[in-house]
Every structure is written in C-alpha cells, then in structure tokens.
Design a protein around this motif. Structure first.
Motif, short mmCIF file in Angstrom:
data_model
loop_
_atom_site.label_atom_id
_atom_site.label_comp_id
_atom_site.label_asym_id
_atom_site.label_seq_id
_atom_site.Cartn_x
_atom_site.Cartn_y
_atom_site.Cartn_z
N MET A 1 0.84 -1.17 0.00
CA MET A 1 0.00 0.00 0.00
C MET A 1 0.89 1.24 0.00
O MET A 1 1.67 1.45 0.91
N LYS A 3 1.56 5.24 0.29
CA LYS A 3 1.01 6.38 1.00
C LYS A 3 1.49 7.63 0.29
O LYS A 3 2.69 7.81 0.09
N CYS A 74 -4.15 6.99 0.95
CA CYS A 74 -3.78 5.61 0.68
C CYS A 74 -5.04 4.76 0.62
O CYS A 74 -6.13 5.24 0.89
N TRP A 75 -4.87 3.52 0.27
CA TRP A 75 -5.99 2.60 0.20
C TRP A 75 -5.52 1.19 0.46
O TRP A 75 -4.34 0.88 0.34
N ASP A 76 -6.45 0.35 0.88
CA ASP A 76 -6.16 -1.05 1.14
C ASP A 76 -7.29 -1.88 0.56
O ASP A 76 -8.06 -1.38 -0.27
N GLU A 77 -7.40 -3.13 0.98
CA GLU A 77 -8.43 -4.01 0.41
C GLU A 77 -9.83 -3.61 0.84
O GLU A 77 -10.81 -4.02 0.23
N LYS A 88 -12.19 7.11 6.04
CA LYS A 88 -12.18 6.02 5.07
C LYS A 88 -13.52 5.91 4.35
O LYS A 88 -14.58 5.97 4.97
N ASP A 157 -6.61 0.34 -9.21
CA ASP A 157 -7.05 -0.54 -8.11
C ASP A 157 -8.57 -0.57 -7.99
O ASP A 157 -9.15 -1.61 -7.65
#
Length: 176
Positions: A1, A3, A74-77, A88, A157
C-alpha cells in the motif's frame, strides 16, 4: 500500500503566505496606531487579513502535522483514506473515480459515492458533526506528492476491485 503524503511545497507556500499576511496586518496597525482615525475600509482589510492568515496557517499546519505523523492518501483491500485525517470510504460505497479541473485550484481526483451510502458515510464521519451534503470527495493534486501517480494507481485498483466483485456489481449499484 503506497502512501501519498502532503506536498512539501504546498506546506511551505501556505505557511509563507500566512506569515506574509500577518506581517501585512501588523504593518497596517503600526502605520496607523490610532484606531479612532481608521476608516471602515481599513477595518475591513484588517479583518480580511486576519481571516486569510488563519486560513493559510491552519491548512499549512494541518498538512505539516499530517506529514509528520505519516498520514497520507492511501488505500487497502477495504477502502480509500480520502484525507489526511484518515477518514475512510469503503470500495463498495464508491460509484466512480475521475479527474476534474477546478478553475483557480487545479486538478482534483474526485471519488463519487452512491447516494444510498450517504447515511453510512455520515455515521463514520460524524466525529466532526458535519453533514455529508454531497456524494463525492475531492483530493486536490496540489496538496499531494506524486498526485498523477496516485490518481492512476487509485483508478487501476478501483477497476481491479470492480472486476473481482463483478457478481455483486449490477446496474451501477453494488449489491450487498
């Protein structure tokens, strides 16, 4: 990930403009210390100068603190952190991600959410007691380092997420 932290040049410019504005306000007061002889225009300019100073300084220090705390876009799953305070937005709430150009400000990555997600988003962002009146979140390129790379990776993504969850994505709405 990855940032993407606040832009150093934006921080410097905001703090410098804030400093120059307060110097101008102090110079205005020093040039005419007798407040009884001030015209209404001078008082209005004094108030505007103070408001501009606090606006620039607040935003500059906000970005500086976010950079020192290593908070970035940033981002995640699960979803995307849309600001430097780590609010978020989940992937299933996002309808579209696109780039737009605001006159005078520059480009921004816009994260548009579904209208039926408004209540969920508002509950999560209710820390500040601010109502979510619109269904999109803007990430201004001037405030983020490597903004073009961030935008391209975010769109990539998001497209990958949509492809992997195609069974629940129907007629423009995510089915939960």
């Amino acid at each position: 990930m990855n940032k993407f932290l606040p832009n150093v040049w934006s921080i410097c410019l905001l703090l410098i403009f804030g400093f120059l504005t307060i110097i101008g306000v102090i110079a205005q007061i020093a040039s005419n210390p007798d407040l009884n002889s001030w015209t209404w225009r001078q008082i209005v300019m004094l108030v505007i100068g103070i408001v501009v100073y606090f606006s620039f300084s607040f935003l500059g220090f906000y970005y500086l603190i976010a950079r020192m705390k290593m908070r970035g876009i940033c981002w995640d799953e699960e979803g995307v952190y849309v600001d430097f305070s780590h609010h978020k937005i989940y992937w299933h709430e996002i309808e579209d991600i696109y780039c737009t150009n605001y006159p005078g400000v520059g480009k921004a990555t816009v994260i548009a959410t579904f209208t039926n997600s408004k209540k969920d988003i508002q509950k999560r962002l209710d820390k500040l007691k601010s109502p979510v009146s619109r269904y999109s979140f803007d990430i201004f390129w001037i405030s983020v380092q490597k903004s073009k790379i961030m935008h391209e990776q975010l769109i990539y993504d998001f497209e990958q997420y949509k492809k992997s969850h195609m069974a629940v994505y129907h007629n423009g709405y995510f089915i939960q």
